[in-house]
Design a protein around this motif. Structure first.
Motif, PDB file in Angstrom:
ATOM      1  N   LYS A 134      31.263 -22.186  32.202  1.00  0.00           N
ATOM      2  CA  LYS A 134      31.288 -22.016  33.661  1.00  0.00           C
ATOM      3  C   LYS A 134      31.759 -20.600  33.964  1.00  0.00           C
ATOM      4  O   LYS A 134      32.562 -20.039  33.220  1.00  0.00           O
ATOM      5  CB  LYS A 134      32.263 -23.016  34.287  1.00  0.00           C
ATOM      6  N   LEU A 135      31.302 -20.056  35.088  1.00  0.00           N
ATOM      7  CA  LEU A 135      31.732 -18.702  35.458  1.00  0.00           C
ATOM      8  C   LEU A 135      33.247 -18.667  35.688  1.00  0.00           C
ATOM      9  O   LEU A 135      33.780 -19.634  36.218  1.00  0.00           O
ATOM     10  CB  LEU A 135      31.039 -18.252  36.750  1.00  0.00           C
ATOM     11  N   PRO A 136      33.937 -17.604  35.337  1.00  0.00           N
ATOM     12  CA  PRO A 136      33.406 -16.467  34.587  1.00  0.00           C
ATOM     13  C   PRO A 136      33.398 -16.759  33.093  1.00  0.00           C
ATOM     14  O   PRO A 136      34.309 -17.398  32.579  1.00  0.00           O
ATOM     15  CB  PRO A 136      34.404 -15.346  34.907  1.00  0.00           C
ATOM     16  N   PHE A 137      32.370 -16.283  32.404  1.00  0.00           N
ATOM     17  CA  PHE A 137      32.328 -16.432  30.951  1.00  0.00           C
ATOM     18  C   PHE A 137      31.501 -15.286  30.376  1.00  0.00           C
ATOM     19  O   PHE A 137      30.753 -14.624  31.095  1.00  0.00           O
ATOM     20  CB  PHE A 137      31.735 -17.783  30.552  1.00  0.00           C
ATOM     21  N   GLY A 138      31.653 -15.090  29.073  1.00  0.00           N
ATOM     22  CA  GLY A 138      30.958 -13.952  28.469  1.00  0.00           C
ATOM     23  C   GLY A 138      30.172 -14.326  27.231  1.00  0.00           C
ATOM     24  O   GLY A 138      30.427 -15.343  26.587  1.00  0.00           O
ATOM     25  N   ILE A 139      29.199 -13.470  26.926  1.00  0.00           N
ATOM     26  CA  ILE A 139      28.422 -13.608  25.687  1.00  0.00           C
ATOM     27  C   ILE A 139      28.608 -12.305  24.909  1.00  0.00           C
ATOM     28  O   ILE A 139      28.475 -11.217  25.465  1.00  0.00           O
ATOM     29  CB  ILE A 139      26.930 -13.843  25.984  1.00  0.00           C
ATOM     30  N   ALA A 140      28.937 -12.466  23.617  1.00  0.00           N
ATOM     31  CA  ALA A 140      29.221 -11.289  22.784  1.00  0.00           C
ATOM     32  C   ALA A 140      28.191 -11.184  21.679  1.00  0.00           C
ATOM     33  O   ALA A 140      27.673 -12.189  21.199  1.00  0.00           O
ATOM     34  CB  ALA A 140      30.611 -11.423  22.164  1.00  0.00           C
ATOM     35  N   GLN A 141      27.921  -9.945  21.289  1.00  0.00           N
ATOM     36  CA  GLN A 141      26.947  -9.745  20.227  1.00  0.00           C
ATOM     37  C   GLN A 141      27.267  -8.453  19.465  1.00  0.00           C
ATOM     38  O   GLN A 141      27.635  -7.451  20.067  1.00  0.00           O
ATOM     39  CB  GLN A 141      25.544  -9.649  20.832  1.00  0.00           C
ATOM     40  N   ILE A 142      27.067  -8.521  18.148  1.00  0.00           N
ATOM     41  CA  ILE A 142      27.201  -7.312  17.319  1.00  0.00           C
ATOM     42  C   ILE A 142      25.874  -7.119  16.600  1.00  0.00           C
ATOM     43  O   ILE A 142      25.340  -8.076  16.039  1.00  0.00           O
ATOM     44  CB  ILE A 142      28.312  -7.473  16.259  1.00  0.00           C
ATOM     45  N   GLY A 143      25.336  -5.912  16.641  1.00  0.00           N
ATOM     46  CA  GLY A 143      24.086  -5.719  15.904  1.00  0.00           C
ATOM     47  C   GLY A 143      23.613  -4.285  15.940  1.00  0.00           C
ATOM     48  O   GLY A 143      24.160  -3.427  16.634  1.00  0.00           O
ATOM     49  N   LYS A 144      22.564  -4.051  15.177  1.00  0.00           N
ATOM     50  CA  LYS A 144      21.988  -2.709  15.067  1.00  0.00           C
ATOM     51  C   LYS A 144      21.262  -2.316  16.346  1.00  0.00           C
ATOM     52  O   LYS A 144      20.660  -3.157  17.016  1.00  0.00           O
ATOM     53  CB  LYS A 144      20.978  -2.685  13.923  1.00  0.00           C
ATOM     54  N   ALA A 145      21.302  -1.033  16.640  1.00  0.00           N
ATOM     55  CA  ALA A 145      20.504  -0.469  17.731  1.00  0.00           C
ATOM     56  C   ALA A 145      19.937   0.855  17.218  1.00  0.00           C
ATOM     57  O   ALA A 145      20.495   1.448  16.282  1.00  0.00           O
ATOM     58  CB  ALA A 145      21.368  -0.259  18.967  1.00  0.00           C
ATOM     59  N   PHE A 146      18.864   1.287  17.824  1.00  0.00           N
ATOM     60  CA  PHE A 146      18.153   2.472  17.332  1.00  0.00           C
ATOM     61  C   PHE A 146      17.828   3.396  18.506  1.00  0.00           C
ATOM     62  O   PHE A 146      17.332   2.924  19.530  1.00  0.00           O
ATOM     63  CB  PHE A 146      16.842   2.051  16.655  1.00  0.00           C
ATOM     64  N   ARG A 147      18.126   4.652  18.359  1.00  0.00           N
ATOM     65  CA  ARG A 147      17.735   5.627  19.383  1.00  0.00           C
ATOM     66  C   ARG A 147      17.245   6.876  18.677  1.00  0.00           C
ATOM     67  O   ARG A 147      17.958   7.409  17.813  1.00  0.00           O
ATOM     68  CB  ARG A 147      18.919   5.983  20.300  1.00  0.00           C
ATOM     69  N   ASN A 148      16.085   7.322  19.078  1.00  0.00           N
ATOM     70  CA  ASN A 148      15.517   8.511  18.437  1.00  0.00           C
ATOM     71  C   ASN A 148      16.150   9.758  19.064  1.00  0.00           C
ATOM     72  O   ASN A 148      15.486  10.523  19.767  1.00  0.00           O
ATOM     73  CB  ASN A 148      13.996   8.485  18.625  1.00  0.00           C
ATOM     74  N   GLU A 149      17.443   9.920  18.815  1.00  0.00           N
ATOM     75  CA  GLU A 149      18.207  11.018  19.414  1.00  0.00           C
ATOM     76  C   GLU A 149      17.541  12.360  19.098  1.00  0.00           C
ATOM     77  O   GLU A 149      17.137  12.599  17.958  1.00  0.00           O
ATOM     78  CB  GLU A 149      19.642  11.026  18.862  1.00  0.00           C
ATOM     79  N   ILE A 150      17.475  13.228  20.085  1.00  0.00           N
ATOM     80  CA  ILE A 150      16.837  14.532  19.871  1.00  0.00           C
ATOM     81  C   ILE A 150      17.647  15.347  18.862  1.00  0.00           C
ATOM     82  O   ILE A 150      17.087  15.983  17.981  1.00  0.00           O
ATOM     83  CB  ILE A 150      16.723  15.292  21.214  1.00  0.00           C
ATOM     84  N   ASN A 151      18.948  15.286  19.005  1.00  0.00           N
ATOM     85  CA  ASN A 151      19.817  16.053  18.124  1.00  0.00           C
ATOM     86  C   ASN A 151      20.957  15.219  17.562  1.00  0.00           C
ATOM     87  O   ASN A 151      22.057  15.232  18.096  1.00  0.00           O
ATOM     88  CB  ASN A 151      20.426  17.212  18.911  1.00  0.00           C
ATOM     89  N   PRO A 152      20.712  14.490  16.457  1.00  0.00           N
ATOM     90  CA  PRO A 152      21.842  13.753  15.867  1.00  0.00           C
ATOM     91  C   PRO A 152      22.892  14.773  15.447  1.00  0.00           C
ATOM     92  O   PRO A 152      22.533  15.840  14.946  1.00  0.00           O
ATOM     93  CB  PRO A 152      21.232  13.100  14.619  1.00  0.00           C
ATOM     94  N   ARG A 153      24.177  14.473  15.702  1.00  0.00           N
ATOM     95  CA  ARG A 153      25.184  15.456  15.297  1.00  0.00           C
ATOM     96  C   ARG A 153      26.582  14.874  15.264  1.00  0.00           C
ATOM     97  O   ARG A 153      26.778  13.716  15.611  1.00  0.00           O
ATOM     98  CB  ARG A 153      25.145  16.680  16.199  1.00  0.00           C
ATOM     99  N   ASN A 154      27.490  15.746  14.847  1.00  0.00           N
ATOM    100  CA  ASN A 154      28.880  15.335  14.668  1.00  0.00           C
ATOM    101  C   ASN A 154      28.991  14.145  13.730  1.00  0.00           C
ATOM    102  O   ASN A 154      29.561  13.108  14.065  1.00  0.00           O
ATOM    103  CB  ASN A 154      29.551  15.049  16.023  1.00  0.00           C
ATOM    104  N   TYR A 155      28.412  14.340  12.542  1.00  0.00           N
ATOM    105  CA  TYR A 155      28.507  13.346  11.462  1.00  0.00           C
ATOM    106  C   TYR A 155      27.852  12.058  11.941  1.00  0.00           C
ATOM    107  O   TYR A 155      26.718  12.081  12.408  1.00  0.00           O
ATOM    108  CB  TYR A 155      29.985  13.194  11.094  1.00  0.00           C
ATOM    109  N   THR A 156      28.576  10.914  11.877  1.00  0.00           N
ATOM    110  CA  THR A 156      27.935   9.657  12.290  1.00  0.00           C
ATOM    111  C   THR A 156      28.023   9.437  13.802  1.00  0.00           C
ATOM    112  O   THR A 156      27.492   8.447  14.308  1.00  0.00           O
ATOM    113  CB  THR A 156      28.631   8.460  11.614  1.00  0.00           C
ATOM    114  N   PHE A 157      28.685  10.355  14.515  1.00  0.00           N
ATOM    115  CA  PHE A 157      28.944  10.123  15.944  1.00  0.00           C
ATOM    116  C   PHE A 157      27.654   9.868  16.719  1.00  0.00           C
ATOM    117  O   PHE A 157      27.555   8.943  17.513  1.00  0.00           O
ATOM    118  CB  PHE A 157      29.700  11.303  16.566  1.00  0.00           C
ATOM    119  N   ARG A 158      26.665  10.736  16.520  1.00  0.00           N
ATOM    120  CA  ARG A 158      25.381  10.527  17.193  1.00  0.00           C
ATOM    121  C   ARG A 158      24.324  10.316  16.120  1.00  0.00           C
ATOM    122  O   ARG A 158      23.809  11.249  15.532  1.00  0.00           O
ATOM    123  CB  ARG A 158      25.028  11.722  18.088  1.00  0.00           C
ATOM    124  N   SER A 159      24.045   9.055  15.841  1.00  0.00           N
ATOM    125  CA  SER A 159      23.079   8.694  14.809  1.00  0.00           C
ATOM    126  C   SER A 159      21.829   8.130  15.460  1.00  0.00           C
ATOM    127  O   SER A 159      21.818   7.844  16.660  1.00  0.00           O
ATOM    128  CB  SER A 159      23.654   7.628  13.880  1.00  0.00           C
TER     129      SER A 159
END
Ligand code: ATP
Length: 453
Positions: free
Chosen positions: A172-197
């Protein structure tokens, strides 16, 4: 010229991560792939501890939260409805001199003019929108009909499954749904080590509520999330809360906080907490034609819930944990000379290995057998590392570098050679203080579990 200490520090962290098996370049033997990383034996344990603790705190310890695990590839219609297909883009410019590509909003500026960070030229193209979603095809035919995207965030699976989760979990409200998983972004400039992957993991919560509770719950989640960071060893003083001003927020958001950490390369975003109103569910109702409303049994009202979204990055948090933990100090070594001790001061909860176990000498079968027995007894409860090679001081140092909070040494007293009163006791060494104490084997598991819980 001496280097900026912050840059030096970052270089040391990167080198330690490679040397000790936290993070490797993806496909390294083929020259790597820009924006992609692999986690080695210590790195994978660190990430697992982080994700497990996030899940425990946000799902298992709460009545009002449930989890889900959505697919990475979804019907393309999801991304049309969410707006990602049309607008999930960054402005890109090309340098006409050296042909490098950059994000227009991240170009350095000198005398009021933007220039190429690669070659310094000011001969840049006009910015144009570059969609960050990776494309692929589902099925054997590479047609427009079969076009699919790798998800650029995990959140949309939660919105499109809202009704199924609501009905099966009877929340019943309020309630939440949680999720952990991979996401992908074709970043123009990956940088700062793993910060922008280009491939990374997210830990996201969609917390559904009534409209009148949205702003209050956004502040509630801000506090919850700050407490979380504190509980994994990142103090509040290192986190900057950026209250995004009205004109910089997404048009549907009534409040957004960015939580930023003081990385050596600058203060940068770890997590965003956004009050997204009823925008996402309304878009999916409109595009799918399906009823995703909530029915309130008491008031008999039907309405579209609002949502607060705390969205964090696993990789960025793991990097923050590494940066926060890294330390070097001058200590007096066994030979009486001073030396630099490199130590990762992870919170015991996050440490990849909880306890190093060492027989004092490897050619004494009784010491080895006892040490192995202790390791076997602890393994079901925590990650331990058994090490019998080299001088004991060197073995301690190796575990200091891995961030192992405790070391247990089995010596002649343990096996009763110096009298009965010390029999079945071991030396427990503490990583941060390097202090040692005598602990009975029977108390060991309890002591360690208390520290890592
Ligand atoms: P940024 O402004 O840094 O690109 P964002 O505001 O686009 O990030 P969100 O869309 O809010 O990021 O994503 C939520 C979280 O996912 C971020 O706070 C971050 O922890 C993580 N994340 C986003 N993009 C990346 C990336 N390219 N590499 C690693 N983590 C990322």
């Amino acid at each position: 010229m001496s280097k900026d200490p912050a840059i030096q520090r970052m270089e040391k962290i990167v080198s330690l991560c490679k040397r000790r098996g936290f993070i490797f370049q993806s496909s390294e033997i083929y020259g790597g792939l820009n924006g992609f990383w692999d986690y080695g034996p210590l790195g994978v344990e660190l990430k697992r501890n982080l994700k497990d603790f996030w899940w425990r705190r946000n799902v298992r310890e709460r009545d009002d939260m449930v989890g889900m695990d959505g697919s990475i590839i979804m019907n393309r219609a999801v991304w049309k409805a969410s707006g990602h297909e049309d607008t999930f883009s960054d402005p890109m410019v090309d340098c006409r001199s050296c042909k490098s590509r950059h994000r227009a909003d991240q170009l350095p500026v000198k005398d009021g003019l933007k220039y190429c960070p690669n070659c310094g030229s000011r001969d840049l193209t006009e910015p144009r929108a570059f969609n960050l979603m990776f494309k692929s095809f589902a099925g054997p035919i590479e047609s427009d009909e079969n076009l699919v995207y790798l998800r650029p965030e995990t959140a949309q699976a939660i919105f499109v499954q809202f009704k199924n989760v609501l009905e099966t979990s009877r929340q019943k409200l309020p309630f939440g749904i949680a999720q952990i998983g991979k996401a992908f972004r074709n970043e123009i400039n990956p940088r700062n080590y793993t910060f922008r992957s280009r491939e990374f993991e997210q830990m996201e919560i969609e917390y559904f509520c009534r409209a009148e509770d949205g702003l209050r719950l956004t502040d509630y989640w801000l506090e919850e999330r700050l407490r979380f960071y504190e509980d994994i060893g990142i103090p509040r003083s290192k986190i900057h809360v950026h209250d995004i001003p009205d004109d910089e927020r997404a048009f549907y958001s009534k409040k957004t906080y960015d939580l930023e950490y003081e990385f050596p390369f600058g203060v940068s975003e770890l997590e965003g907490i956004a009050y997204r109103t009823d925008y996402d569910l309304s878009r999916h109702i409109e595009h799918s034609g399906k009823p995703l409303e909530y029915f309130d049994e008491e008031t008999k009202q039907k309405f579209v819930p609002h949502v607060v979204e705390p969205s964090a990055g696993v990789d960025r948090t793991a990097l923050a944990l590494l940066c926060e933990a890294f330390d070097e100090e001058i200590v007096v070594g066994e030979n009486g000379k001073s030396e630099t001790r490199t130590v990762l001061r992870f919170h015991p909860r996050m440490a990849p290995v909880k306890c190093g176990i060492f027989p004092l000498l490897k050619n004494k079968p009784e010491l080895v057998a006892k040490a192995r027995e202790i390791a076997t007894a602890l393994r079901p409860f925590m990650t331990v590392f058994y090490d019998e090679g080299g001088a004991i001081g060197r073995r301690y140092r190796r575990q200091d570098e891995a961030g192992t909070p405790f070391g247990v040494t089995v010596d002649f007293e343990t096996i009763g050679e110096n009298g009965p009163e010390k029999k079945d006791t071991v030396t427990l060494r503490h990583r941060d203080s390097m202090k040692q104490e005598r602990v009975s084997i029977a108390d060991l598991k309890g002591r360690l579990l208390e520290a890592i819980a």
